[in-house]
Every structure is written in C-alpha cells, then in structure tokens.
Design an enzyme around this catalytic site. Structure first.
Site, PDB file in Angstrom:
ATOM      1  CB  CYS A 175      -9.473   1.045  -0.132  1.00  0.00           C
ATOM      2  SG  CYS A 175      -8.508   1.021  -1.625  1.00  0.00           S
TER       3      CYS A 175
ATOM      4  CB  CYS B  30      -6.234  -1.350  -1.074  1.00  0.00           C
ATOM      5  SG  CYS B  30      -6.236   0.445  -1.037  1.00  0.00           S
TER       6      CYS B  30
END
Ligand code: FAD
Length: 513
Positions: free
Chosen positions: A42, A45
């Site tokens: 992600c 992230c």
C-alpha cells in the site's frame, strides 16, 4: 524472514509482530502499544513508514510506558491476526494497552512526529483501561503536591516545567526521563498562580529545578524546547539510567591497576586511538581470516587504498600503508593468505622508517571497563576522519570512503549484529550520497541513529552515555528548532563543525611513543 520482507527491519526499534510473538507482545504487554497494521503493497503505508521509524527513535525513552509495533497484513501468515483485529484499511493505527478492546484510529491519524506524539499522550490520558504501570503521572501538578513533594518522593531533583495548558512539552519531557532515576518531572500550568508567583515565572515554557526547603533555580538551556530540557535533565549530577550503577568517580578510574587511566580532552580526536584502531583492524581482526579471497579481498584492497589516500598518519605509518597498498594491488591472484599480508605488515627491515606501532593504546576511546568502548569507538572515529579528509583533500568520489567502510564492516568487522544493522542503513540510503559533504553528513547521521538505538544498552559506558552528537554544550549552533519547536539539526553548522572536529590539523598526538 517474512517480517524482514515488510516495510520495517529489526534495526528500526519497531517490534515486528508475527503469529509467534503477537500474544506476548500485545496481550501481555505492560506498556501501552502503538500498533501499525499495514500492507506492504500500500502506497500510503510505504510513504508513512519512514515517519513511523522516526517516531520509534523519537519516543525510544518512553518504552516502559509506550512501545511501537507493526504488522504486515499482506503477509499470508499474518492474515488471521489482522482479521481478528477487524482491520479494514491500511495503514491503521491502534494505541492501547490491550489492543483487543481499542477502537482503531483507522486511517485518521496525524502523519507527522509531533502530531503522533501528541496523539499517543492523549490516548494515555483518556485511557479507560488500567494505566500502564510504568507510566508516570502526566497531569499538571499543584502547589499542594509540590509543598509535600520530597516527603513522599525519594528523588534528588524535581524539574518543574511551566507551560500553557495546550502545550505537550511537560508531558513529553516527563516521558523522556522515564528511564532515569533520581529525578521527577512535573508540568505546572501557567494558571497555577501560587507557584508561578513564588518562582517568578514569566516565560512559558520554562523549566525550573526545585529542591527541598523551597530553593529553586532555572534550568539553563539554549532553546526552551523539549529536546533541550530532556538532554540537560538526563545529565544532571546523580541522574542515572534505572538499574545502572552510578558512574565511578574519576578517582577510581585514575587508580585502575590493569591500565592506568590517561587523562584526555573529551572533545578532541587522538592519533593514539587511530593507530590503535589500525593495529587492531590489521593485526587482530583480519588475522582470523587465514585466507582472504573474492569479494573480501576486493574489500580489503579498497580499504587499504582509502587509508593510503586519506589517513592523516605519521610518516612511518603512511610508509607502511603505502607498502601494504602496493603489495596488495600487485596481487593478481583471487586470494591471499593472511600470513603473507602479515609479513608485509611486520617487515619493517625492508623499507626503513616504516612501522605501525604494535598493541593498542586507547586515549579518547578509553572505557571505564576493559570491555567498553575501545575498538568500535576507534572504528567510528577513523571513518569520520577519513570522510572529512576526503572532503578536505578534494576527493571526487562521494561514495569512495563510505563504500570502503561498508564493505570492511560487512566482510570483517567482528561485531556481526553491528555489521548487519550497518548494512541495513547502507542499503537504505548510501546510494543517495552524491557529494563529498553529503558523505560526511551521512556518516554523522547514521552514527547518531546507532547511538539512539543502543542508548541505555549494556554496551553503553556510563561515563560516555550515547547521545545525539554533537550535544548542545559542544556545538550550540548545531541545534535549532522549527516554528513548532521541534528539534532540528542545523546542517549548515554541523558540516563545518565536523570538518573542524575531525580535521587532521586538530588531531592530538599525546601518548604516542
Ligand atoms: P562511539 O559511538 O563508538 O563513538 C566514538 C566517538 O565518536 C564518541 O566518543 C564521540 O566523540 C564521537 N561521536 C559520537 N556520535 C557521533 C556522531 N554521530 N558523529 C560523529 N562523531 C560522533 N553497538 C551495538 O550495541 N549495536 C550496534 O548495532 C552497533 N553497530 C555498530 C556499527 C558500527 C559500524 C560500529 C563501528 C560500531 C557499532 N556498535 C554497535 C558499537 C557502538 O556504536 C559503539 O562504537 C560502542 O558502543 C562504543 O561506544 P562509545 O561510547 O565509545 O562511542
């Protein structure tokens, strides 16, 4: 190995959660846990991970009360844990003592260090579950508490941080001092009129040391901000890390029988340490490799060539390095034996005025115990000197010294966990170093990272605490704050400071034969 494939490594001060450790880390933890649930694929992230590792370094001293963990929900083996915690989006942050019951903050959390610290403190204060046992009181103190303070608390120092209600400095400093004994920190609001008037406080924030009988003095700092208060308070006389003996007195050190203590100036570099490091590296550390071949041999050649170019040694030592260098460079086989190298190292008869003193004589790298400091201190010092020399002498390859250090450490440095951590840092950012100045600063900032990671560990000499270096008393102008009072290194000052501190012209030659 799976955990290492995620966004964090074991060098990051973030606990890597796995099915094996999740029970002991989350359920049985006595500290409040901050947990980041992320997915390694992600983008948000990935963008957040450097902030989270910086946060872990920033709040390292809070550990008994607050600890940071992360789990990669994209890893198959972690799937069940993430589903169990009902994680729906990434990254999700949870702050709680018992993460099972915590409402997730979800994706709605600050993305900067200061905001995250404040969020953690808010969570600690609004906690419904039992308070983490190690968490100190964070609420503002009152005149009544202070009046009886020394009757109920057995500490030598009480630091009072006067501040406005919305300020977090007092609570942050309280947590920064959590692992230190003989000191308590309390915040006092500017509305606590009695105390404000009694101490004549006019500036908020400001910090005062308060003593039994009502004596007080203002804590002198460069800048009225968290980092400066914490640094000064951690260094007050009598303040020691919990569970560590107080440093022995300088007299005890002087009288040590094995090796008499050599007085030295703590803010200077000594040639005796650099020569001792060369001796240890070339005659002891390399000696365990009977045969040196392949990448290790390349690495050794590079190391010696960098030393020959930049080591600011005495003529006898430089002559030796030169002869080792020309011998090594002329070896065309893919391997050499250590015995052959040793012959060149010790063969001073062939080339006159060539010698590397035998044995070690630590001065600036002396430790208060025989197992503290010494060689690793010498290795850092040597490489700081080399990056600085390369810059000053007009070297043209910014990677030259650092990559020789990297491969020396990787192939030969005896402390294997150190080598692994150093390699992690090199992989992360060494390639970005593209000027000679950046090389000097890279080594400085990575050394500080190591200092941060191992502050308080058993390898820390109580006489030489691991600090973010250079401290404010050594280089006041190196430190600055941003508009929001977050600490900021003033790199425009740090660079010339390093160039001067490690400059060959300032290296002291005391204690050389
Ligand atoms: P050192 O950290 O060795 O520093 C030596 C001197 O350099 C200090 O006295 C100070 O004058 C100066 N200095 C301090 N910080 C800086 C800075 N940021 N920039 C410039 N100069 C500075 N130990 C572990 O326990 N775990 C590890 O993972 C680990 N990794 C290491 C990796 C490498 C490459 C090396 C060389 C050592 C590593 N060590 C590690 C050892 C540890 O860093 C120290 O060297 C050792 O504990 C001795 O500490 P010291 O107090 O002498 O100070």
């Amino acid at each position: 190995a799976a955990a290492e494939a995620g966004l964090y490594t074991s060098s990051d001060l973030v606990v890597l959660l796995t099915p094996e450790n999740v029970g002991s880390v989350l359920v049985n933890s006595t500290a409040a846990m901050v947990v980041e649930f992320y997915a390694s694929w992600c983008g948000h992230c990935i963008a957040f991970s450097p902030v989270y590792t910086r946060l872990a370094r920033d709040v390292k001293e809070w550990k008994p009360a607050v600890n940071l963990a992360a789990i990669d929900c994209a890893a198959e083996e972690n799937r069940k844990i993430c589903t169990g915690y009902k994680i729906r989006g990434y990254p999700t942050l949870k702050v709680s003592r018992c993460t099972h019951e915590a409402a997730a903050t979800g994706g709605n959390f600050p993305r900067d260090l200061r905001g995250l610290r404040h969020r953690i403190i808010d969570k600690l204060e609004t906690h419904k579950e039992p308070w983490p046992p190690a968490c100190p009181p964070l609420e503002p103190t009152s005149q009544a508490e202070i009046d009886n303070f020394f009757e109920t608390n057995n500490v030598q120092h009480l630091a009072l941080i006067f501040e406005e209600p919305q300020s977090y400095v007092g609570r942050e400093v309280t947590l920064d001092l959590l692992q230190f004994e003989n000191i308590a920190v309390r915040r006092v609001l500017n509305t606590e009129e009695g105390l404000v008037a009694k101490l004549g406080v006019t500036e908020f924030p400001s910090c005062y040391l308060y003593y039994p009988g009502g004596n007080f003095t203002r804590l002198q700092v460069n800048i009225e901000a968290r980092t400066f208060y914490s640094y000064a308070l951690q260094r007050l006389p009598g303040v020691v890390r919990s569970g560590r003996p107080p440093p022995a007195s300088p007299d005890t050190l002087k009288n040590r029988t094995e090796e008499p203590w050599k007085p030295f100036n703590k803010s200077r570099v000594y040639m005796a340490d650099l020569e001792s490091t060369l001796h240890y590296s070339l005659r002891v550390e390399l000696a365990v490799h009977a045969v040196i071949k392949g990448v290790a041999l390349k690495s050794l050649k590079k190391y010696i060539s960098v030393l020959t170019k930049y080591f600011p040694g005495r003529p006898v030592v430089m002559n030796l390095l030169k002869s080792v260098n020309s011998w090594l460079q002329s070896q065309s086989a893919d391997e050499i034996s250590y015995v052959a190298l040793k012959e060149i190292l010790d063969n001073t008869a062939q080339v006159p005025n060539t010698a590397l003193p035998e044995g070690t004589k630590w001065v600036g790298c002396q430790g208060s115990q025989p197992y503290l400091r010494r060689y690793p201190c010498g290795v850092w010092t040597l490489f700081h000197v080399l990056t600085v020399q390369a810059k000053i002498l007009g070297g043209s390859d910014p990677q030259e010294v650092l990559s020789s250090m990297r491969s020396y450490v990787h192939n030969f440095f005896g402390c294997r966990p150190c080598a692994e951590h150093f390699e992690n840092m090199a992989v992360e950012s060494l390639m970005e170093v593209n000027t000679m100045s950046a090389a000097v600063l890279w080594l400085w900032s990575r050394h500080n990272r190591v200092n941060n990671r191992i502050a308080g560990s058993l390898s820390e000499d109580p006489h030489f605490p691991k600090i973010q270096w250079p401290p404010p008393d050594l280089c006041p102008a190196c430190h600055n704050v941003m508009d929001n009072r977050e600490h900021r290194w003033n790199k425009e000052v740090v660079l010339p400071f390093l160039l001067s501190y490690f400059n060959s012209s300032r290296i002291l030659t005391d204690y050389l034969d």
